[in-house]
Write an enzyme that holds these catalytic residues in place. Sequence first.
Site, PDB file in Angstrom:
ATOM      1  N   PRO A   1       0.422  -0.759  -0.340  1.00 49.05           N
ATOM      2  CA  PRO A   1      -0.084   0.074   0.197  1.00 49.05           C
ATOM      3  C   PRO A   1       1.402   1.201   0.058  1.00 49.05           C
ATOM      4  O   PRO A   1       2.710   1.370  -0.078  1.00 49.05           O
ATOM      5  CB  PRO A   1      -0.666  -0.149   1.319  1.00 49.05           C
ATOM      6  CG  PRO A   1       0.131  -1.291   2.483  1.00 49.05           C
ATOM      7  CD  PRO A   1       1.139  -2.020   0.968  1.00 49.05           C
TER       8      PRO A   1
ATOM      9  N   LYS B   1       8.036   1.441  -0.385  1.00 55.12           N
ATOM     10  CA  LYS B   1       8.337   0.732  -2.017  1.00 55.12           C
ATOM     11  C   LYS B   1       9.703   1.188  -2.492  1.00 55.12           C
ATOM     12  O   LYS B   1      10.354   0.808  -2.989  1.00 55.12           O
ATOM     13  CB  LYS B   1       7.222   0.893  -2.950  1.00 55.12           C
ATOM     14  CG  LYS B   1       5.820  -0.470  -2.262  1.00 55.12           C
ATOM     15  CD  LYS B   1       4.499   0.201  -3.121  1.00 55.12           C
ATOM     16  CE  LYS B   1       3.873   1.500  -3.110  1.00 55.12           C
ATOM     17  NZ  LYS B   1       3.746   1.839  -2.069  1.00 55.12           N
TER      18      LYS B   1
ATOM     19  N   ASP C   1       9.136   2.596 -10.784  1.00 61.82           N
ATOM     20  CA  ASP C   1       8.687   2.849  -9.854  1.00 61.82           C
ATOM     21  C   ASP C   1       7.542   3.591 -10.187  1.00 61.82           C
ATOM     22  O   ASP C   1       6.682   3.417 -11.704  1.00 61.82           O
ATOM     23  CB  ASP C   1       9.107   4.434  -9.484  1.00 61.82           C
ATOM     24  CG  ASP C   1       8.919   4.812  -8.110  1.00 61.82           C
ATOM     25  OD1 ASP C   1       8.273   3.483  -7.680  1.00 61.82           O
ATOM     26  OD2 ASP C   1       8.942   5.812  -7.499  1.00 61.82           O
ATOM     27  N   GLU C   2       6.455   3.260  -9.766  1.00 60.99           N
ATOM     28  CA  GLU C   2       5.073   3.263  -9.966  1.00 60.99           C
ATOM     29  C   GLU C   2       4.465   2.983 -11.111  1.00 60.99           C
ATOM     30  O   GLU C   2       3.821   3.210 -11.552  1.00 60.99           O
ATOM     31  CB  GLU C   2       4.931   4.806  -9.859  1.00 60.99           C
ATOM     32  CG  GLU C   2       5.348   5.817  -8.402  1.00 60.99           C
ATOM     33  CD  GLU C   2       3.956   5.415  -7.398  1.00 60.99           C
ATOM     34  OE1 GLU C   2       2.879   4.490  -7.235  1.00 60.99           O
ATOM     35  OE2 GLU C   2       4.486   6.509  -6.463  1.00 60.99           O
TER      36      GLU C   2
ATOM     37  N   CYS D   1      -5.464   2.469  13.988  1.00 60.62           N
ATOM     38  CA  CYS D   1      -5.572   1.535  14.920  1.00 60.62           C
ATOM     39  C   CYS D   1      -4.041   0.935  15.232  1.00 60.62           C
ATOM     40  O   CYS D   1      -4.105   0.255  16.486  1.00 60.62           O
ATOM     41  CB  CYS D   1      -6.084  -0.146  14.363  1.00 60.62           C
ATOM     42  SG  CYS D   1      -5.264  -1.130  13.420  1.00 60.62           S
TER      43      CYS D   1
ATOM     44  N   CYS E   1      -5.411  -0.898   7.709  1.00 64.74           N
ATOM     45  CA  CYS E   1      -5.450  -2.280   7.572  1.00 64.74           C
ATOM     46  C   CYS E   1      -7.013  -2.829   7.313  1.00 64.74           C
ATOM     47  O   CYS E   1      -7.727  -1.896   7.133  1.00 64.74           O
ATOM     48  CB  CYS E   1      -5.365  -2.810   8.886  1.00 64.74           C
ATOM     49  SG  CYS E   1      -6.484  -2.189  10.187  1.00 64.74           S
TER      50      CYS E   1
END
Length: 194
Positions: free
Chosen positions: A17, A22, A89-90, A149, A184
Amino acid sequence: MKYYENQKGWIEAIVGPMFAGKTEELIRRVKRMEYAHKNYLIFKPSIDNRYSIGEIVSHNKKALSAINIEHSKDIKKCLKPETQAVVIDEVQFFDDDIVDVIKNLAEEGYRVICGGLDCDFRGEPFMIVANILALSEDVTKLTAICQVCGALATKTQRIINGKAAYYDDPIILVGEKEAYEARCRNCHTVLKHE
């Protein structure tokens, strides 16, 4: 040394994500190639102009020079005789031809390292990335930290005016912290019109 590094060419995919690191991992691998005196070229889609036009830039502002391209087939036009590795990338922002370009580069003997989002804001796979994962010799799936969270985050939450985006909103919206959060599975939300 990994088993595939004895091969002439191979594909490495780095996915996860937003805010998972990354691009940071791409930069780390490029630095290792520099230490080994390997010749590489870095590419990014011209649509990604968040931090810089001619660089890939991580969220913590580490940067490396890159070639902006509009169409994935333009990658081959930029290669030099001494090029040994291609870094992209991307990758999710490229046209569908990127899958064949990456496959052909590996078959021609190049090390190909690509990074990108594996899922869109809906939590559904970017099919370009799913196809690249299927062709890759090495897959690294990174996680972020859920901004709600604190659990491991595997989803990218799009935020519009302080609320979760709607399912039928456009898939591509280049943005940063103002438009996205790492979430999450339990905290990820996509709204649907009633």
